[in-house]
Design a protein around this motif. Structure first.
Motif, PDB file in Angstrom:
ATOM      1  N   SER A  15       0.974  -1.335   0.353  1.00  0.00           N
ATOM      2  CA  SER A  15      -0.247   0.114   0.091  1.00  0.00           C
ATOM      3  C   SER A  15       1.032   1.343   0.117  1.00  0.00           C
ATOM      4  N   SER A  16       1.640   1.401  -0.621  1.00  0.00           N
ATOM      5  CA  SER A  16       2.360   2.406  -0.563  1.00  0.00           C
ATOM      6  C   SER A  16       2.557   3.476  -1.628  1.00  0.00           C
ATOM      7  N   LYS A  17       1.944   2.464  -2.923  1.00  0.00           N
ATOM      8  CA  LYS A  17       1.637   3.997  -4.404  1.00  0.00           C
ATOM      9  C   LYS A  17      -0.141   2.831  -4.600  1.00  0.00           C
ATOM     10  N   GLY A  18      -0.118   3.261  -5.661  1.00  0.00           N
ATOM     11  CA  GLY A  18      -1.511   2.598  -6.221  1.00  0.00           C
ATOM     12  C   GLY A  18      -2.892   2.113  -5.439  1.00  0.00           C
ATOM     13  N   ILE A  19      -3.116   0.927  -5.971  1.00  0.00           N
ATOM     14  CA  ILE A  19      -5.041   0.822  -5.593  1.00  0.00           C
ATOM     15  C   ILE A  19      -4.033   0.623  -4.073  1.00  0.00           C
ATOM     16  N   SER A  38       4.728  -2.653   3.082  1.00  0.00           N
ATOM     17  CA  SER A  38       5.201  -2.586   1.494  1.00  0.00           C
ATOM     18  C   SER A  38       6.738  -2.821   1.388  1.00  0.00           C
ATOM     19  N   ARG A  39       7.636  -2.897   0.488  1.00  0.00           N
ATOM     20  CA  ARG A  39       8.963  -3.913   0.752  1.00  0.00           C
ATOM     21  C   ARG A  39       9.957  -2.731   1.119  1.00  0.00           C
ATOM     22  N   ASN A  40       9.129  -1.105   0.263  1.00  0.00           N
ATOM     23  CA  ASN A  40      10.790  -0.438   0.061  1.00  0.00           C
ATOM     24  C   ASN A  40      10.512   1.011   1.844  1.00  0.00           C
ATOM     25  N   VAL A  63       7.336  -2.568   7.520  1.00  0.00           N
ATOM     26  CA  VAL A  63       8.213  -3.360   5.763  1.00  0.00           C
ATOM     27  C   VAL A  63       8.135  -4.736   6.370  1.00  0.00           C
ATOM     28  N   CYS A  64       7.659  -4.824   4.464  1.00  0.00           N
ATOM     29  CA  CYS A  64       6.971  -6.292   4.770  1.00  0.00           C
ATOM     30  C   CYS A  64       6.986  -6.799   2.764  1.00  0.00           C
ATOM     31  N   ASP A  65       7.829  -7.562   3.232  1.00  0.00           N
ATOM     32  CA  ASP A  65       8.189  -8.668   1.670  1.00  0.00           C
ATOM     33  C   ASP A  65       6.138  -9.908   2.054  1.00  0.00           C
ATOM     34  N   LEU A  66       5.884  -9.050   0.977  1.00  0.00           N
ATOM     35  CA  LEU A  66       4.492 -10.183   0.700  1.00  0.00           C
ATOM     36  C   LEU A  66       5.160 -12.308   0.724  1.00  0.00           C
ATOM     37  N   ASN A  67       6.482 -12.329   0.472  1.00  0.00           N
ATOM     38  CA  ASN A  67       6.225 -12.717  -1.095  1.00  0.00           C
ATOM     39  C   ASN A  67       7.214 -14.045   0.716  1.00  0.00           C
ATOM     40  N   ASN A  92      -4.265  -6.751  -0.597  1.00  0.00           N
ATOM     41  CA  ASN A  92      -3.449  -6.419  -2.373  1.00  0.00           C
ATOM     42  C   ASN A  92      -2.001  -6.688  -1.955  1.00  0.00           C
ATOM     43  N   CYS A  93      -1.434  -6.840  -3.665  1.00  0.00           N
ATOM     44  CA  CYS A  93      -0.121  -7.251  -4.017  1.00  0.00           C
ATOM     45  C   CYS A  93       0.688  -6.730  -4.792  1.00  0.00           C
ATOM     46  N   GLY A  94       1.211  -6.903  -5.359  1.00  0.00           N
ATOM     47  CA  GLY A  94       1.926  -6.505  -6.125  1.00  0.00           C
ATOM     48  C   GLY A  94       2.124  -7.361  -7.607  1.00  0.00           C
ATOM     49  N   GLY A  95       1.864  -6.928  -8.879  1.00  0.00           N
ATOM     50  CA  GLY A  95       1.464  -7.351  -9.475  1.00  0.00           C
ATOM     51  C   GLY A  95       2.070  -8.160 -10.145  1.00  0.00           C
ATOM     52  N   ASN A 141      -9.910  -8.705  -1.077  1.00  0.00           N
ATOM     53  CA  ASN A 141      -9.086  -9.367  -1.771  1.00  0.00           C
ATOM     54  C   ASN A 141      -8.433  -8.522  -3.281  1.00  0.00           C
ATOM     55  N   ILE A 142      -7.534  -8.014  -3.347  1.00  0.00           N
ATOM     56  CA  ILE A 142      -8.069  -6.996  -5.147  1.00  0.00           C
ATOM     57  C   ILE A 142      -7.343  -8.049  -5.909  1.00  0.00           C
ATOM     58  N   THR A 143      -7.725  -8.021  -6.515  1.00  0.00           N
ATOM     59  CA  THR A 143      -7.396  -9.780  -7.830  1.00  0.00           C
ATOM     60  C   THR A 143      -7.569  -8.219  -9.011  1.00  0.00           C
ATOM     61  N   SER A 144      -8.448  -9.023  -9.875  1.00  0.00           N
ATOM     62  CA  SER A 144      -8.138  -8.385 -11.604  1.00  0.00           C
ATOM     63  C   SER A 144      -9.222  -8.900 -12.161  1.00  0.00           C
ATOM     64  N   ALA A 186     -12.431  -6.671  -8.625  1.00  0.00           N
ATOM     65  CA  ALA A 186     -11.465  -7.450  -9.432  1.00  0.00           C
ATOM     66  C   ALA A 186     -11.409  -5.647 -10.095  1.00  0.00           C
ATOM     67  N   PRO A 187      -9.742  -5.208 -10.673  1.00  0.00           N
ATOM     68  CA  PRO A 187      -9.358  -3.854 -10.933  1.00  0.00           C
ATOM     69  C   PRO A 187     -10.190  -4.253 -12.718  1.00  0.00           C
ATOM     70  N   GLY A 188     -10.273  -2.969 -13.098  1.00  0.00           N
ATOM     71  CA  GLY A 188      -9.917  -3.298 -14.533  1.00  0.00           C
ATOM     72  C   GLY A 188      -8.647  -1.873 -14.988  1.00  0.00           C
ATOM     73  N   PHE A 189      -8.942  -1.850 -16.868  1.00  0.00           N
ATOM     74  CA  PHE A 189      -7.914  -1.309 -16.574  1.00  0.00           C
ATOM     75  C   PHE A 189      -7.301   0.557 -16.036  1.00  0.00           C
ATOM     76  N   THR A 190      -6.552   0.537 -14.274  1.00  0.00           N
ATOM     77  CA  THR A 190      -6.118   1.308 -13.617  1.00  0.00           C
ATOM     78  C   THR A 190      -4.716   2.448 -13.373  1.00  0.00           C
TER      79      THR A 190
HETATM   80  P1  NAD Z   1       1.745  -0.587  -8.311  1.00  0.00           P
HETATM   81  O1  NAD Z   1       2.275  -0.634  -9.095  1.00  0.00           O
HETATM   82  O2  NAD Z   1       1.176   0.436  -8.363  1.00  0.00           O
HETATM   83  O3  NAD Z   1       1.631  -1.038  -6.331  1.00  0.00           O
HETATM   84  C1  NAD Z   1       2.307  -2.193  -5.741  1.00  0.00           C
HETATM   85  C2  NAD Z   1       2.547  -1.842  -4.617  1.00  0.00           C
HETATM   86  O4  NAD Z   1       2.188  -3.132  -4.397  1.00  0.00           O
HETATM   87  C3  NAD Z   1       3.440  -0.991  -4.617  1.00  0.00           C
HETATM   88  O5  NAD Z   1       3.173  -0.268  -3.304  1.00  0.00           O
HETATM   89  C4  NAD Z   1       4.278  -2.025  -4.184  1.00  0.00           C
HETATM   90  O6  NAD Z   1       5.832  -1.380  -3.121  1.00  0.00           O
HETATM   91  C5  NAD Z   1       3.882  -3.192  -4.043  1.00  0.00           C
HETATM   92  N1  NAD Z   1       4.321  -4.520  -4.082  1.00  0.00           N
HETATM   93  C6  NAD Z   1       5.187  -5.398  -4.802  1.00  0.00           C
HETATM   94  N2  NAD Z   1       5.607  -6.567  -4.364  1.00  0.00           N
HETATM   95  C7  NAD Z   1       5.602  -6.860  -2.959  1.00  0.00           C
HETATM   96  C8  NAD Z   1       5.694  -7.320  -2.288  1.00  0.00           C
HETATM   97  N3  NAD Z   1       6.680  -8.364  -2.927  1.00  0.00           N
HETATM   98  N4  NAD Z   1       5.729  -7.307  -1.170  1.00  0.00           N
HETATM   99  C9  NAD Z   1       4.272  -6.100  -0.474  1.00  0.00           C
HETATM  100  N5  NAD Z   1       4.440  -4.898  -1.404  1.00  0.00           N
HETATM  101  C10 NAD Z   1       5.295  -5.387  -2.821  1.00  0.00           C
HETATM  102  O7  NAD Z   1       0.148  -1.565  -9.024  1.00  0.00           O
HETATM  103  P2  NAD Z   1      -1.509  -1.531  -8.816  1.00  0.00           P
HETATM  104  O8  NAD Z   1      -1.686  -1.415 -10.036  1.00  0.00           O
HETATM  105  O9  NAD Z   1      -1.619  -0.701  -7.726  1.00  0.00           O
HETATM  106  O10 NAD Z   1      -1.826  -2.857  -8.906  1.00  0.00           O
HETATM  107  C11 NAD Z   1      -2.124  -2.986  -7.481  1.00  0.00           C
HETATM  108  C12 NAD Z   1      -2.777  -5.337  -7.227  1.00  0.00           C
HETATM  109  O11 NAD Z   1      -4.128  -4.883  -8.094  1.00  0.00           O
HETATM  110  C13 NAD Z   1      -1.507  -5.656  -9.152  1.00  0.00           C
HETATM  111  O12 NAD Z   1      -2.122  -6.538  -8.373  1.00  0.00           O
HETATM  112  C14 NAD Z   1      -2.258  -5.525  -9.778  1.00  0.00           C
HETATM  113  O13 NAD Z   1      -1.336  -6.936 -11.052  1.00  0.00           O
HETATM  114  C15 NAD Z   1      -3.643  -5.098  -9.733  1.00  0.00           C
HETATM  115  N6  NAD Z   1      -4.495  -5.050 -10.784  1.00  0.00           N
HETATM  116  C16 NAD Z   1      -4.057  -3.724 -11.135  1.00  0.00           C
HETATM  117  C17 NAD Z   1      -5.161  -3.403 -12.310  1.00  0.00           C
HETATM  118  C18 NAD Z   1      -4.275  -1.551 -12.846  1.00  0.00           C
HETATM  119  O14 NAD Z   1      -4.368  -1.758 -13.945  1.00  0.00           O
HETATM  120  N7  NAD Z   1      -3.407  -0.962 -12.067  1.00  0.00           N
HETATM  121  C19 NAD Z   1      -5.765  -3.616 -13.081  1.00  0.00           C
HETATM  122  C20 NAD Z   1      -5.866  -5.274 -12.534  1.00  0.00           C
HETATM  123  C21 NAD Z   1      -5.175  -5.401 -11.733  1.00  0.00           C
END
Ligand code: NAD
Length: 263
Positions: A15-19, A38-40, A63-67, A92-95, A141-144, A186-190
């Motif tokens: 949750s440091s960026k994006g959705i 998140s990791r950073n 700080v957390c690596d979800l893996n 939520n997780c990184g894609g 859960n944030i999926t796609s 399930a997000p679309g193109f965001t």
């Molecule tokens: P983003 O890349 O903008 O942000 C991802 C976040 O996850 C960041 O804060 C990053 O630091 C963190 N992250 C990545 N790997 C990590 C790990 N191993 N441990 C902890 N934190 C980790 O991505 P987003 O667009 O916000 O997407 C969020 C999720 O939604 C992703 O799984 C993505 O695939 C999915 N999604 C996104 C879209 C889109 O169009 N943006 C569409 C469908 C699904």
């Protein structure tokens, strides 16, 4: 509408960026106590500062690596130490990286499995045992949209997110009697870093600019534009609310109409 979220304790992962970040901000706006990870560390501190300046609220961060199981347990334990309980968990997780079947080796599959599916299972296991004590909880859960319609060159996402949907539905059946709901968005193109990077990858493959790729993506969408992270966050916030207490086991697409199927 009063969503009844004031004072609820909400953990949002990746949750440091994006959705994820937009969701954390929306919870802060609704008066939740919010934890982000998140990791950073630097990215997390930047997000914490932004939330502080917008909502005058000091978010919990870790700080957390979800893996990594240890990181997940550490984050969860610190969150409970800080707030005493968990009411809302947003997995939520990184894609996972793009790629077709022939490009993906054992390590990439293993890593994506840990990132997309196992992290949500691990966090849900920790959260459910706490939520059951008070007979109230929300897991989202944030999926796609790939769970409804696989996307090209996203073999890992297409495969593993469907597993998460199966997990969520099964869990919702088991924990409903404790007033815990489990749903998926399930997000679309965001428009986030993730989408931008996917556009850059596709642009290289097809020898056009990433701007053109993003424009083409928007044209596929009935709303004729890309989504914003805030629009995903609004749907998550409703599902997390007291008002959404009878919605469980569903997958809600937030995609501007991109998926053309009826259900
Ligand atoms: P983003 O890349 O903008 O942000 C991802 C976040 O996850 C960041 O804060 C990053 O630091 C963190 N992250 C990545 N790997 C990590 C790990 N191993 N441990 C902890 N934190 C980790 O991505 P987003 O667009 O916000 O997407 C969020 C999720 O939604 C992703 O799984 C993505 O695939 C999915 N999604 C996104 C879209 C889109 O169009 N943006 C569409 C469908 C699904």
């Amino acid at each position: 509408m009063d969503l009844g979220l004031k004072g609820k304790k909400a953990l949002v992962t990746a949750s440091s960026k994006g959705i994820g970040r937009a969701i954390a901000e929306e919870f802060a706006a609704e008066g939740c106590d919010v934890g982000i990870c998140s990791r950073n560390k630097e990215d997390l501190l930047e997000t914490v500062n932004d939330i502080k300046s917008k909502y005058n609220y000091d978010a919990f961060w870790c700080v957390c690596d979800l893996n990594k199981l240890k990181d997940i347990e550490n984050t969860f334990n610190h969150f409970i130490k800080e707030f005493g309980q968990i009411d809302i968990l947003v997995n939520n997780c990184g894609g996972p990286p793009p790629g077709s079947f022939s490009e993906l080796d054992e390590d990439k599959w293993q890593s994506a499995f840990e990132q997309v599916l196992l992290s949500a299972v691990r966090l849900s296991r920790l959260a459910v045992s706490d939520m059951m004590k008070r007979e109230w909880g929300r897991i989202i859960n944030i999926t796609s949209i790939s769970v409804k319609q696989p996307l090209s060159n996203l073999m890992l996402s297409n495969s593993l997110r469907s597993g998460l949907i199966g997990f969520a539905k099964s869990l919702s059946n088991e924990v409903g009697k404790y007033n815990i709901t489990v749903n998926n968005i399930a997000p679309g193109f965001t428009l986030t870093n993730r989408l931008y990077e996917l556009a850059v990858t596709r642009a290289k493959q097809s020898n056009v600019s990433h701007e053109d790729i993003l424009t083409e993506m928007a044209k596929e969408i009935p709303m004729n534009r890309l989504g914003s992270p805030e629009e995903i966050a609004a749907a998550v916030t409703f599902l997390a609310s007291v008002k959404a207490g009878y919605i469980t086991g569903v997958t809600l697409q937030v995609d501007g109409g991109l998926i053309k199927g009826l259900l």
